[in-house]
Structure formats: structure tokens, C-alpha cells
Scaffold this motif. Structure first.
Motif, PDB file in Angstrom:
ATOM      1  N   SER A  80       0.855  -1.181   0.000  1.00  0.00           N
ATOM      2  CA  SER A  80       0.000   0.000   0.000  1.00  0.00           C
ATOM      3  C   SER A  80       0.890   1.228   0.000  1.00  0.00           C
ATOM      4  O   SER A  80       2.098   1.162   0.245  1.00  0.00           O
ATOM      5  CB  SER A  80      -0.916   0.008   1.232  1.00  0.00           C
TER       6      SER A  80
ATOM      7  N   GLU B 215      -8.966  -4.856 -11.726  1.00  0.00           N
ATOM      8  CA  GLU B 215      -9.574  -3.579 -11.344  1.00  0.00           C
ATOM      9  C   GLU B 215     -11.027  -3.495 -11.774  1.00  0.00           C
ATOM     10  O   GLU B 215     -11.893  -3.101 -10.981  1.00  0.00           O
ATOM     11  CB  GLU B 215      -8.764  -2.427 -11.963  1.00  0.00           C
TER      12      GLU B 215
ATOM     13  N   THR C 186     -14.783  -3.222  -9.583  1.00  0.00           N
ATOM     14  CA  THR C 186     -15.475  -1.931  -9.677  1.00  0.00           C
ATOM     15  C   THR C 186     -16.943  -2.124 -10.052  1.00  0.00           C
ATOM     16  O   THR C 186     -17.258  -2.794 -11.041  1.00  0.00           O
ATOM     17  CB  THR C 186     -14.798  -1.029 -10.725  1.00  0.00           C
TER      18      THR C 186
ATOM     19  N   THR D  57     -15.987   5.498 -10.594  1.00  0.00           N
ATOM     20  CA  THR D  57     -14.823   5.338  -9.708  1.00  0.00           C
ATOM     21  C   THR D  57     -13.733   4.474 -10.340  1.00  0.00           C
ATOM     22  O   THR D  57     -12.733   4.188  -9.685  1.00  0.00           O
ATOM     23  CB  THR D  57     -15.257   4.701  -8.379  1.00  0.00           C
TER      24      THR D  57
ATOM     25  N   ARG E 122      -9.865   5.435 -10.300  1.00  0.00           N
ATOM     26  CA  ARG E 122      -9.727   6.712  -9.605  1.00  0.00           C
ATOM     27  C   ARG E 122      -8.882   6.576  -8.344  1.00  0.00           C
ATOM     28  O   ARG E 122      -8.409   7.568  -7.799  1.00  0.00           O
ATOM     29  CB  ARG E 122     -11.103   7.273  -9.235  1.00  0.00           C
ATOM     30  N   SER E 123      -8.681   5.365  -7.844  1.00  0.00           N
ATOM     31  CA  SER E 123      -7.880   5.166  -6.633  1.00  0.00           C
ATOM     32  C   SER E 123      -6.429   4.932  -7.026  1.00  0.00           C
ATOM     33  O   SER E 123      -6.099   4.747  -8.194  1.00  0.00           O
ATOM     34  CB  SER E 123      -8.408   3.966  -5.844  1.00  0.00           C
ATOM     35  N   ASN E 124      -5.568   4.932  -6.013  1.00  0.00           N
ATOM     36  CA  ASN E 124      -4.146   4.665  -6.250  1.00  0.00           C
ATOM     37  C   ASN E 124      -3.872   3.170  -6.140  1.00  0.00           C
ATOM     38  O   ASN E 124      -3.035   2.726  -5.350  1.00  0.00           O
ATOM     39  CB  ASN E 124      -3.284   5.446  -5.262  1.00  0.00           C
ATOM     40  N   SER E 125      -4.588   2.404  -6.924  1.00  0.00           N
ATOM     41  CA  SER E 125      -4.401   0.957  -6.933  1.00  0.00           C
ATOM     42  C   SER E 125      -3.131   0.608  -7.683  1.00  0.00           C
ATOM     43  O   SER E 125      -2.512   1.445  -8.353  1.00  0.00           O
ATOM     44  CB  SER E 125      -5.605   0.288  -7.600  1.00  0.00           C
TER      45      SER E 125
ATOM     46  N   SER F 287      -3.575   1.432 -11.375  1.00  0.00           N
ATOM     47  CA  SER F 287      -3.401   2.845 -11.726  1.00  0.00           C
ATOM     48  C   SER F 287      -1.930   3.246 -11.687  1.00  0.00           C
ATOM     49  O   SER F 287      -1.431   3.912 -12.606  1.00  0.00           O
ATOM     50  CB  SER F 287      -4.207   3.720 -10.766  1.00  0.00           C
TER      51      SER F 287
ATOM     52  N   PRO G 216      -7.656  -3.114   0.928  1.00  0.00           N
ATOM     53  CA  PRO G 216      -8.677  -2.240   0.341  1.00  0.00           C
ATOM     54  C   PRO G 216      -9.592  -2.986  -0.607  1.00  0.00           C
ATOM     55  O   PRO G 216     -10.785  -2.703  -0.699  1.00  0.00           O
ATOM     56  CB  PRO G 216      -7.842  -1.181  -0.394  1.00  0.00           C
ATOM     57  N   GLU G 217      -9.035  -3.974  -1.319  1.00  0.00           N
ATOM     58  CA  GLU G 217      -9.865  -4.722  -2.255  1.00  0.00           C
ATOM     59  C   GLU G 217     -10.936  -5.509  -1.508  1.00  0.00           C
ATOM     60  O   GLU G 217     -12.068  -5.636  -1.968  1.00  0.00           O
ATOM     61  CB  GLU G 217      -9.013  -5.679  -3.077  1.00  0.00           C
TER      62      GLU G 217
ATOM     63  N   ALA H 178     -13.798  -3.329  -0.683  1.00  0.00           N
ATOM     64  CA  ALA H 178     -14.602  -3.046  -1.872  1.00  0.00           C
ATOM     65  C   ALA H 178     -15.462  -4.244  -2.226  1.00  0.00           C
ATOM     66  O   ALA H 178     -16.617  -4.106  -2.647  1.00  0.00           O
ATOM     67  CB  ALA H 178     -13.691  -2.680  -3.046  1.00  0.00           C
TER      68      ALA H 178
END
Length: 816
Positions: free
Chosen positions: A301, A333, A337, A342, A345-348, A351, A758-759, A762
Motif C-alpha cells: 500500500s 480492477e 469496480t 470510480t 480513480r484510486s491509487n491501486s 493505476s 482495500p480490495e 470493496a
């Protein structure tokens, strides 16, 4: 087996600097924000890092405000740069070889520059302890010194050595006008009654008027003199004294410095880990969520994810599988989603990896598209402002001399200027389909396909465009327009007025990249005058994105590659001043002629101008050293030398002058990296020039005399053009896993139902079942187990190499 050492340096900002006219490269500010990040590849014997804050003057020399001095030990002792992990060392004795991974992240007060502490260079000594009928005698052979600090206005010094042993002292002769003196003098001192005394050798710069200037010292305790008399090169040190802190009166600078030292094993040791990662991206899509790469992603992370993304992109680029890797992350990703607004849009990891991929592969493309307009903005310095709250009507009056215009006049003039810049930017982008790297186009094609499969509904028609433009416009073009220096589009930061113009242009490009979805919303309603132009550009951008993904072919998986760009691609170009070949009687300033240079992996070529058809060239394969030249050699600053070896074995030197120190460092780094694979590099060279029948550096009269200074081929700036190094990149992945091995065991072996990533959050929110069923959890445990086995094998390999090094060290040093 090899060792690597690098520094990641981020100069963030300054505060409370003393009042000057300008501050460094940030104009008219006493609390400047730089936000610049550098990776510096340093030699293994690196020992010291210094930061100087200067006040830039357009006339005369820049003024030094203060400095920050950090030793290697100080950097390695602070765990804050290690992202919260304790600083590890290869010699910790914990059974497993761990890499050094530590640093500093804090505000540090500037200190005054003390001339007695500004020492550099080395001295070569041969010391012997002799005994005869009269007692013991110390014989100190002072041979030479190199790279001493310049103390005189000419850029040289007049050095002499002073030797102390007990109450006795002797001096060598003084050698005038050199930083590389050769004494070859023997000084003998008799032992006096009393306790054993240390040996101290001081170097001084002789001055006819005033006191002599200190150049550095070395000291050896009595036990060293008796057991193993020193012989060889020794680094000069300042007088022992506490670092003087100005108490904040000179201001402070916030720094982030991270030191990374690694042992790189032979390639075969990394093959199992590499195969695990390759297997993840080449396996069926059904296995995405339970692959070893998925496990690795869930363990990282923040900033660690940024580092991991960079190394993984380079690793897969080297294997010819970057497209497959990014497609794998894209599948992960889009599967996670549920709301298309979104997406990415995250710092995955997806991305971050896509951002790094565009920078690594697309930087020449970015320069080709944006540089002409960016240069115009910097050179023309037009005043542009649409926000009434920020308009300076008085400033506009000073420019026009026609009285104070109204806000409407300023807005209309600014609108015309902005569209005058935006038009060429949009034209360049939409007309660049054929210049976009094929690898980028293929990745965008895969990205669009995955998004269309996930969101096929008619109301989500724009998502397939936004997914691509979100990366290309919002994370590539717009940031480069906003901060051109960070993308190597300019050598200096923009002044406040130009910076504001760039901000307005970046906002407009960002709105175009968003396909106008947020126009008229939010707080920036003053951008409304630009909306007609932006709306007209959106249809052109859609057509451009359709063309961009209209590409045939698939990624070609081949053997490992080592370069990001083809050898024929230009990696650096610009005007330099080149010294004419052996000028007979020309004054120095006339001996250097302006020429335009191009550097590729094959040649360093030059001509009178970019349009000139006739070019001369130097084969990169012939380069054997690229080094700085002392300012005193030609009485000119920022000069470098490119040394080449001809077919007959003779050496030839080309002297090139850059316009500033930043440009000098960039050319040095680019040339050293381009010539890195060359065999028979020079270990030493002359940092001066052979003029008036002698070398200006060491005063030797033979043109063929051995070099008096070490070369620095290993010192380069890390950037997008760095050669790929699969072993170093997979070593970094191993390091990330090593730091999180306990977390890996706890998460996937002891309690596989605990998932705090974080996943996982989600997935709970969306009701997704990725990895939630018992079978999937079992396969994740299996993947984690395979990673732990590979880690154990690499641990053993590192430990074996460490034991071999310790055995070699036990045999005794080969040098001093």
C-alpha cells in the motif's frame, strides 16, 4: 553477484529562508516549494551527502544561504525513510541477509557554511614504523593527493602537507596552482618519551597574504600504527567538531532521503520468483484473484505500491510481457469496480502501474507532442488570467501603458491567449496517433476491451473513452503541462506568472480529458469563457481515442531485453559549446563554438544547427569515460569531457560546455548510461586540460601521464531512460516480500479468513465473491505458500554469499 547502492532524494520545500532577491530555482519566494524527486546511482564507497541552498543571481556568482550535511551512517541509522520499517543491514547477524532500507523524512535546519568543514579529496600515504639504535622512528612517505577543494579564486589551491606525531611536526614543499599535487616526499620523525601518540596529516592551502586555508586531514591512532601501518589512499576529513545548527535563523528544508543498498544475486537464483509472477499474468482469467501476484498486491500500500509498480512494469517490459501484465491488473480492477465513475480513480496497483508504464515508454512521445508549446509559454511570458479574484489590473496597465483596462478586457485578452496555446496543444495531441508508441496503443486497446466487457450498457458509452483519457490526459499530458520540469520538458521551474498560465492550460486539458462531464460545475465557474472551445475539442478527442486503439497485432513476447528505447532513438538533444580541435592561438572564449548535439544509443552527433544537413558523429561504443572538467582548465564553468578510444587504441578528448549545472549533470548521466555496456572503461582521467605543455590539474608535463583523478561512470541520475535490469528489479520485489513475510504468514496461513486489504473492503461493499469461497481461499493459501518457499530459497542464497564475503574478509584486506 553484484552490489548496488542508490539514493532516492525528494527535496520538498523550504521555510523561513533569509531575505534575498530570488531563492534557488523558485523565484521570489522565501518559503519555496520544489517537490522534486531524484534517484541517484552512487558508488558503493559513497559516504556523504550535502544539500546547498543558494540565492540565484543573474549577475555574478550565486550566494550560498546555507547547507545540510548528511553522512551515510546518519541516513542509514534513521528508520523513517524506510516506510516505517526498521533499517536492515546485510550484516545484522539475524540468520537472513537483509538489504539496507532506511532514510530520513523531516525538516532540517540549514547550517552556515564553514570553510574548514568544506573538505574533499583523498591523500596517498605510505607509513612505516622503524627501529634502530637510537629508538623508534616513524617514516611517512607523502606521495600525492587528488580532488582537493579549490580555495583560490582561480579554482585551484597551493597545497602542502603538515605531519604531526607527538610534539613533532614536519612539512612538505608547497605545490602551486593544483588540486592534484604530487609530492613524493619522505618525512621522518623520532619517537619522543611519553605515551604512544597518533599520527595526524593535515593539508593546507598556502596563501601569501592572510592565513592558510584548511584542506582536510587524516589521523591514525597508535594501535593502528603499531599493528598495521597505513598504506594507500585515505579520505580527507574535517577537523572534529559538532555540526553547528543555526537554530533556524537560516531557515529549514524538508527532505526525504532514502538509502537502498542491495546485493544482486546471479540471475538463476531469481528465476523461480520470476516464473511465479509470469505465471500469474499468463494464467486463465479465473485464476486472477488467487495468483501469487494478487497476494503480493494485497500486501502493499501507499508509497511501497508506487515502488512495486515501477519495478514490476520494468520487469515485465524486460520479459516482453508488459501488455499482459497491465491487462491482468486491468481485469482485476474492472472486476472489483461496480460504479464506473470510480474506475481507476484510486491509487491501486493498476493505476500506478499504468502511470509508470506511460512514463517509461511514452516520454519521447510526450516531449514530441508538448515541448514546442511549453517552450512558447516560457519564452513569451504572456499574462493570462480568467479568475476575477486573481486579476491584477495594475500589472496589465504596466504592460500596456494604455491605462487600466476593465476585467472584461483582461478576460477577453486572456481568452485569446489561452486558446492560442490550447489550439496547438489539442492539434498536436489529436494528430499524434502515428507517433504514439505501439506498446501504448496496444495497452489502451486492451483497456478499452475490458471496460466494454464490464460496462456494456448504453448509458455507459463514455466509460470506454474516459478509461483511456483518464490516464493519457489526466495522468500524463495535464501533469506534464502543470510541472514541465518534473517531466524534463524544461530545465528550470516556471516563475509565478508562467506557472499560473500553465495551471490554466492544465485545467483546460483536464476538462477535455474528462470529456466535458464536469463543465459548469464546482467552484471554477470563471472558466466558462473557455467552455465553447473545450466542447468543440471533445469530439476531436473522441475520434482521436478511436483511432488510437485501432491498431493491429498483439504484444510480441520474446527474450529478455535491456533497453526501453531502440538504439537509434534520440534520448537527449540540445545546444552545447564544443572546443575546437587543438586551437592554435585562439583565446579560450573563441575556441568554443556553439553546436547542436543529438545523443542516441549509437552515436553522439552534432552540427551547426538542428536544420543543418552535415553532421559529425562520435560512436557511443568508443566512449571510455565521461567526466567533469575543472573550471580552472579553461576558466569556464560547466565543462565536461568525452573521452573516446580510436581503432588504433589512441585516446581522444572532446570538451563540451553546458549552460548550467543542471544541464551538465543531465548530459553526464545520459552519456554515462548510453556508454555503460562498453568494455575497457578508464579507471582514471585528468580533470584538467593539457595546455602550455602540461596538465592544468596535476601539472605533469607528459600528455600520456596516467590520470590523476578517479572516473565516476557509476554515478548517474535515475530516470525513464535507465537500462532495464531484471535482476535488480526482481531483487526489489523480493525485498518487498521480505519486509512483509510475517504479514504474509499471518494473513494467508494462520488466519486465511482475515482480509484487511482495500480490495476486500470493496468486495464486501459490492457483494463480490472474489476470493471469498473456501476453494478460492485454499488456492490463495497455496499461492502464499509458494511465495514463502521462494523467499526461503533466496534467503539461503543470500546467506551463502554473505558467508563467502566474510571468509574473504577474514583472509585480510587487499588494500588499505
Amino acid at each position: 553477484m553484484a552490489k548496488s547502492s542508490s539514493l532516492n532524494v525528494r527535496v520538498v520545500e523550504g521555510r523561513a529562508l533569509p531575505a534575498k532577491d530570488v531563492t534557488a530555482t523558485v523565484w521570489r519566494s522565501l518559503s519555496p516549494f520544489w517537490g522534486e524527486e531524484y534517484t541517484i546511482h552512487v558508488p558503493l564507497d559513497f559516504h556523504h551527502l550535502a544539500f546547498y541552498v543558494l540565492d540565484e543571481d543573474t549577475v555574478g556568482r550565486d550566494d550560498i544561504i546555507g547547507k545540510i550535511s548528511l553522512s551515510k551512517d546518519a541516513i542509514a541509522a534513521d528508520p523513517r525513510g524506510g516506510r516505517g520499517a526498521a533499517p536492515f543491514s546485510w550484516a545484522d547477524g539475524i540468520g537472513v541477509a537483509m538489504p539496507t532500507f532506511a532514510g530520513i523524512d523531516s525538516w532540517i535546519n540549514l547550517s552556515r557554511v564553514d570553510p574548514d568543514a568544506e573538505v574533499q579529496g583523498e591523500i596517498c600515504l605510505d607509513v612505516q614504523m622503524l627501529e634502530d639504535a637510537r629508538g623508534r622512528c616513524l617514516r611517512c612517505h607523502v606521495l600525492q593527493a587528488r580532488d582537493l577543494a579549490p580555495r583560490d579564486i582561480t579554482g585551484t589551491s597551493d597545497p602542502f602537507a603538515r605531519v604531526f606525531w607527538g610534539s613533532q611536526s614536519l612539512e612538505t614543499s608547497t605545490i602551486k596552482k593544483t588540486r592534484f599535487p604530487h609530492w613524493d616526499e619522505v618525512l621522518e620523525l623520532r619517537e619522543m618519551p611519553g605515551s604512544p601518540a597518533p599520527l595526524r596529516v593535515e593539508l593546507w592551502d598556502w596563501d601569501m597574504v592572510g592565513k592558510n586555508d584548511f584542506l582536510g586531514m587524516v589521523e591514525f591512532p597508535p594501535q593502528v600504527l603499531q599493528q598495521n601501518a597505513p598504506s594507500g589512499w585515505f579520505r580527507l576529513l574535517p577537523f572534529p567538531r559538532a555540526e553547528e545548527d543555526s537554530g533556524g535563523t537560516l531557515g529549514a528544508v524538508r527532505l526525504k532521503v532514502r538509502l537502498i543498498e542491495d546485493r544482486i544475486l546471479p540471475s538463476q537464483h531469481y528465476q523461480p520468483l520470476t516464473e511465479l509472477l509470469m505465471e500469474s499474468v499468463l494464467g486463465p482469467a479465473e485464476e486472477d484473484a488467487v495468483s501469487p501476484l494478487a497476494v503480493l498486491e494485497e500486501l502493499t500500500s501507499g508509497d511501497c505500491r508506487q515502488d512495486l509498480a515501477t519495478k514490476l512494469v520494468k520487469l515485465f517490459l524486460g520479459q516482453g510481457l508488459a501488455g499482459s501484465f497491465l491487462d491482468y491488473l486491468t481485469r482485476r480492477e474492472v472486476t472489483r469496480t461496480t460504479d464506473p465513475n470510480t474506475l481507476f480513480r484510486s491509487n491501486s496497483l493498476a493505476s500506478k502501474a499504468m502511470e509508470q508504464f506511460m512514463k517509461l515508454v511514452g516520454m519521447p512521445y510526450l516531449h514530441e507532442v508538448l515541448k514546442p508549446v511549453i517552450n512558447r509559454v516560457f519564452e513569451e511570458k504572456k499574462y493570462m488570467e480568467l479568475d476575477p479574484c486573481k486579476m491584477d489590473l495594475g500589472r496589465t496597465r504596466r504592460i500596456s501603458f494604455k491605462g487600466a483596462p476593465s476585467e472584461e478586457h483582461v478576460r477577453d485578452a486572456s481568452l485569446g491567449l489561452l486558446t492560442g496555446y490550447l489550439g496547438p496543444i489539442v492539434d498536436a495531441i489529436v494528430g499524434s496517433v502515428g507517433r504514439c508508441p505501439p506498446a501504448m496503443r496496444l495497452v489502451f486497446k486492451q483497456l478499452r476491451q475490458r471496460v466494454e466487457e464490464r460496462f456494456p450498457q448504453a448509458e455507459h458509452e463514455d466509460v470506454k473513452y474516459l478509461a483511456i483519457s483518464g490516464f493519457l490526459f489526466l495522468r500524463f499530458f495535464a501533469p506534464a503541462i502543470l510541472t514541465p520540469k518534473l517531466f524534463d520538458l524544461r530545465d528550470q521551474h516556471a516563475d509565478p506568472q508562467t506557472s499560473r498560465s500553465l495551471l490554466l492550460l492544465a485545467k483546460a486539458v483536464q476538462s477535455i480529458g474528462n470529456l466535458g462531464q464536469q463543465l459548469g460545475q464546482g467552484k471554477e465557474l470563471w472558466m466558462a469563457p473557455l467552455h465553447p472551445f473545450l466542447l468543440q475539442s471533445i469530439s476531436r478527442v473522441r475520434h482521436f481515442l478511436d483511432q488510437l486503439v485501432d491498431v493491429d497485432g498483439e504484444e510480441e513476447a520474446g527474450g529478455p531485453v535491456r533497453a526501453l528505447v531502440a538504439p537509434s532513438v534520440i534520448v537527449r538533444e540540445g545546444y552545447l559549446l564544443k572546443r575546437k580541435e587543438e586551437p592554435a592561438s585562439l583565446a579560450t572564449r573563441f575556441a568554443f563554438k556553439k553546436r547542436y548535439f543529438w545523443l542516441s544509443g549509437e552515436t553522439l552527433s552534432y552540427s551547426k544547427s538542428p536544420e543543418w544537413q552535415m553532421r559529425s558523429s562520435i560512436p557511443v561504443s568508443h566512449i571510455c569515460a565521461v567526466e567533469r572538467v575543472d573550471e580552472g582548465a579553461f576558466q569556464l564553468p560547466h565543462v565536461m569531457q568525452v573521452m573516446t578510444r580510436g581503432a588504433a587504441g589512441g585516446l581522444h578528448t572532446a570538451y563540451l560546455q553546458c549552460k548550467n549545472v543542471n544541464e551538465l549533470n543531465q548530459w553526464l548521466s545520459a552519456l554515462r548510461k548510453a556508454s555503460a555496456p562498453n568494455p575497457d572503461k578508464l579507471a582514471s582521467c585528468h580533470p584538467g586540460a593539457f595546455r602550455s605543455s602540461r596538465w592544468t590539474c596535476c601539472l605533469q608535463a607528459e600528455r600520456s601521464a596516467a590520470g590523476c583523478s578517479r572516473t565516476h561512470s557509476a554515478v548517474t541520475l535515475g530516470d525513464w531512460s535507465d537500462p532495464l535490469d531484471p535482476d535488480a528489479e526482481i531483487q526489489m520485489v523480493y525485498r518487498q516480500l521480505l519486509l512483509r513475510r510475517d504479514q504474509l504468514r499471518m494473513k494467508f496461513q494462520e488466519d486465511p479468513n482475515t482480509d484487511s486489504s482495500p480490495e476486500a473492503d470493496a468486495e464486501k461493499d459490492s457483494g463480490a465473491t472474489e476470493g471469498a469461497c473456501p476453494d478460492a481461499l485454499a488456492r490463495k493459501r497455496e499461492a502464499a505458500g509458494r511465495l514463502l518457499e521462494v523467499l526461503a530459497d533466496l534467503d539461503r542464497a543470500h546467506e551463502e554469499f554473505q558467508q563467502r564475503e566474510q571468509q574473504k574478509a577474514a583472509l585480510g584486506p587487499l588494500g588499505h
